[in-house]
Design a protein around this motif. Structure first.
Motif, PDB file in Angstrom:
ATOM      1  N   SER A  62     -38.017  53.267 -32.023  1.00  0.00           N
ATOM      2  CA  SER A  62     -38.701  54.129 -32.990  1.00  0.00           C
ATOM      3  C   SER A  62     -38.240  55.578 -32.888  1.00  0.00           C
ATOM      4  CB  SER A  62     -40.218  54.055 -32.786  1.00  0.00           C
ATOM      5  OG  SER A  62     -40.577  54.551 -31.506  1.00  0.00           O
ATOM      6  N   CYS A  63     -37.762  55.968 -31.707  1.00  0.00           N
ATOM      7  CA  CYS A  63     -37.298  57.350 -31.497  1.00  0.00           C
ATOM      8  C   CYS A  63     -35.782  57.475 -31.561  1.00  0.00           C
ATOM      9  CB  CYS A  63     -37.782  57.864 -30.145  1.00  0.00           C
ATOM     10  SG  CYS A  63     -39.569  57.970 -29.972  1.00  0.00           S
ATOM     11  N   HIS A  64     -35.098  56.460 -31.072  1.00  0.00           N
ATOM     12  CA  HIS A  64     -33.649  56.550 -30.922  1.00  0.00           C
ATOM     13  C   HIS A  64     -32.874  55.616 -31.851  1.00  0.00           C
ATOM     14  CE1 HIS A  64     -35.419  57.389 -26.774  1.00  0.00           C
ATOM     15  NE2 HIS A  64     -34.977  58.564 -27.186  1.00  0.00           N
TER      16      HIS A  64
END
Length: 229
Positions: A91-93
């Motif tokens: 979700s972040c990377h």
């Protein structure tokens, strides 16, 4: 964008905190998360090379290639380290993973760099184990076929699966993006060794004859009869 690229001609002579290095650092950040930026960056270099075919720009081409190889290698090292330390969060990377995979598979000349190729092999094999890599069906990725020539059986298997998903190369025009890649391997088989490239400051991938033959053997079924090189 051609004139803009010229500012990096003396990049390695600049101080660490110089404006040129600061600009490149910012560009590198955008290239790490934006596939459109990646396309524009490489297209600008290709256009610049075409418009300015002259020995006078050879040093600039070498600097830009060095910067790109260094940039992509460091990004792959960062992602591989996150995965190893179990710090990777899709979700972040996720955007970084998509972008770096897109760049290498769209511009496989990057895989001539030994460190970059090693890091990318580790990256794609690890990502595939967890998520099974898949690609957009309306796009051809020349780098997928480069995977068929890797020494690693796992990388070749990923390349084979992805090449199947893209379908056969039915027209001569489909082979155009692959021409530089295929010509490199053909030249290697003809000479049994890649030409010396002392102008590159970063180590190049050392091909093995058996791996190249396996690559062509894997590639052959995806070239329709009647399609010519």
């Amino acid at each position: 964008m051609g004139p803009f690229l010229e500012m990096f001609h003396g990049y390695f002579d600049e101080q660490e905190n110089s404006l040129v290095r600061t600009i490149w650092s910012r560009i590198s950040q955008e290239l790490g998360i934006c596939t459109q930026c990646v396309c524009e960056h490489h297209q600008a270099q290709e256009s610049f090379d075409t418009e300015c075919r002259s020995g006078s720009i050879d040093p600039l081409q070498k600097v830009l290639r060095h910067l790109d190889e260094e940039r992509v290698t460091k990004h792959l090292e960062k992602i591989n380290a996150m995965i190893q330390l179990k710090e990777y969060d899709p979700s972040c990377h996720g955007a970084e993973v998509v972008c770096i995979m897109f760049e290498v598979l769209m511009y496989p000349v990057l895989l001539d760099d030994q460190s970059l190729a090693n890091q990318f092999q580790k990256f794609i094999e690890t990502i595939d184990e967890s998520y099974e890599v898949s690609l957009s069906t309306n796009q051809q990725y020349p780098g997928v076929y480069a995977l068929l020539f890797f020494k690693s059986g796992k990388a070749r298997a990923i390349g084979l699966r992805l090449s199947r998903s893209m379908g056969k190369l039915r027209k001569a025009v489909d082979l155009e993006p692959l021409q530089p890649l295929l010509q490199k391997y053909i030249n290697f088989l003809d000479a049994e060794v890649l030409p010396s490239t002392p102008e590159f400051s970063r180590p190049r991938v050392q091909l093995q004859r058996a791996d190249v033959w396996l690559g062509f053997k894997s590639l052959y079924p995806w070239i329709s009869r009647g399609t010519c090189f």
